[in-house]
Design a protein around this motif. Structure first.
Motif, short mmCIF file in Angstrom:
data_model
loop_
_atom_site.label_atom_id
_atom_site.label_comp_id
_atom_site.label_asym_id
_atom_site.label_seq_id
_atom_site.Cartn_x
_atom_site.Cartn_y
_atom_site.Cartn_z
N PHE A 1 -22.93 0.58 -57.36
CA PHE A 1 -22.42 -0.76 -57.59
C PHE A 1 -21.47 -1.22 -56.48
N ASP A 2 -20.55 -0.35 -56.06
CA ASP A 2 -19.58 -0.78 -55.06
C ASP A 2 -20.24 -1.09 -53.72
N GLU A 3 -21.32 -0.38 -53.40
CA GLU A 3 -22.02 -0.64 -52.15
C GLU A 3 -22.81 -1.95 -52.22
N ARG A 4 -23.38 -2.23 -53.38
CA ARG A 4 -24.06 -3.51 -53.56
C ARG A 4 -23.06 -4.67 -53.45
N LEU A 5 -21.93 -4.49 -54.09
CA LEU A 5 -20.91 -5.54 -54.07
C LEU A 5 -20.40 -5.79 -52.66
N ALA A 6 -20.23 -4.72 -51.90
CA ALA A 6 -19.75 -4.86 -50.52
C ALA A 6 -20.73 -5.66 -49.68
N ASN B 1 -20.57 -9.49 -50.94
CA ASN B 1 -19.35 -10.21 -50.57
C ASN B 1 -19.04 -10.15 -49.08
#
Length: 359
Positions: A337-342, A345
């Motif tokens: 999730f954090d890599e997708r969000l990065a 954004n």
């Protein structure tokens, strides 16, 4: 916005690709080179432009089974370590040149062992190629390992997907002719993947209808649907223009199950009659989790930018629509999730903001 984006402008947009077959995207000149190097003598022609045209013409049959026969030649020249490294590296380069910032590229390791490579050697060669081709190009490539639905090696391939998931393999897939080969034949592999907290997508609802989609979701637990075009069969557009969703279509929308749609490919296999009448238009208006993909860039003579350009022309889509499709794809990727969000954004939203400002 007064003018729709041009193809050149679309190429500059940061795009995300979830459904692209490694053996469906070779450069014609590479096929000819590899055929000469490996001794493969089955090509219909050794003229680059002639071969490019042959693949395009052979793919416009309207039959998935005939369409799949074109892969005999691409797979035929992908049977050595060097050829796999080259094809994967060029794939990453070509996608990066088209503005793709994240891609999930799939292939079936079992189809590349005819000259003695082990499944592990095939996987490691492809991963090396993606590493070489991605370096310094602003693209990240994740791999989906595919099992062929008419074979009986899905558990073996699923175990390899789990084994290699920390070194670039992000998920699992099954592919091949749907009719007569339901996804439930591979239920043990899907149950194993779920126990291992691994991601998988299933080709469903392309050449076969709602039962294929239903089995992929409700029996097998697919995270995404490869194509999923036939979900349209569970939607009725009424006389006043409103749409009534059946139970399965409503479930797919409510659960935000991603649809990996490939417009040009769907025309070639007979899953849609034209771009203007492709179900993607209705599904987009109904806010399904729709994504835009290439499937097989060589066979469809296309690119992700080309697919968006066709949709822009057919449906009047602008930058906001393209961003919506792209964020859908990034949300649906098999990355943490954090890599997708990065990427959403830090790359996608700023990239589209610049393009909209320039327009």
């Amino acid at each position: 916005m007064s003018q729709p984006p041009t193809l050149e402008e679309i190429r500059r947009a940061p795009k995300v690709l979830l459904h692209d077959h490694l053996d469906g995207g070779l450069r014609p000149e590479t096929i000819i080179d590899l055929a000469r190097e490996t001794g493969y003598d089955g090509l219909p022609t050794t003229d680059v432009e002639g071969l490019r045209a042959w693949f395009s013409e052979a793919s416009n049959s309207g039959s998935l089974e005939l369409y799949l026969q074109t892969f005999d030649h691409t797979v035929g020249v992908m049977q050595t370590r060097d050829s796999l490294v080259r094809v994967a590296a060029e794939c990453a380069q070509d996608l990066a040149d088209d503005g793709v910032v994240y891609a999930e590229v799939r292939y079936a390791p079992e189809q590349h062992t005819s000259t003695g490579l082990s499944l592990e050697e095939v996987i490691e060669a492809v991963q090396e190629g993606f590493r070489i081709g991605s370096e310094g190009r602003g693209i990240r490539v994740g791999t989906l390992l595919t099992a062929m639905r008419h074979q009986a090696r899905s558990m073996e391939i699923a175990e390899l997907a789990v084994r290699y998931r920390d070194v670039g393999v992000v998920g699992f897939d099954i592919a091949g002719a749907e009719a007569g080969y339901p996804p439930t034949r591979h239920l043990d592999a899907f149950e194993y993947l779920q126990r291992e907290n691994a991601h998988f997508t299933i080709h469903a609802g392309e050449a076969f209808g709602l039962p294929s989609i239903w089995q992929a979701i409700q029996w097998c637990g697919a995270d995404r649907l490869g194509h999923g075009v036939r979900i349209i069969d569970d939607i009725t557009v009424q006389g006043d223009g409103t749409a009534k969703l059946g139970r399965l279509a409503a479930y797919v929308r409510d659960k935000r199950i991603p649809l990996e749609m490939c417009p040009t490919s769907n025309l070639q296999t007979g899953a849609a009659t034209s771009i203007a009448e492709h179900p993607i238009g209705l599904l987009r208006s109904l806010n399904f989790r729709v994504t835009v993909n290439t499937d097989n860039r060589l066979m469809s003579a296309t690119s992700l930018s080309g697919e968006f350009s066709k949709l822009t022309e057919a449906f009047g889509y602008g930058w906001d629509d393209m961003q919506w499709f792209t964020i859908n794809a990034m949300k649906s990727a098999f990355l943490p999730f954090d890599e997708r969000l990065a990427l959403i954004n830090g790359v996608i939203k700023p990239g589209f903001a610049r393009l909209k400002w320039q327009a």
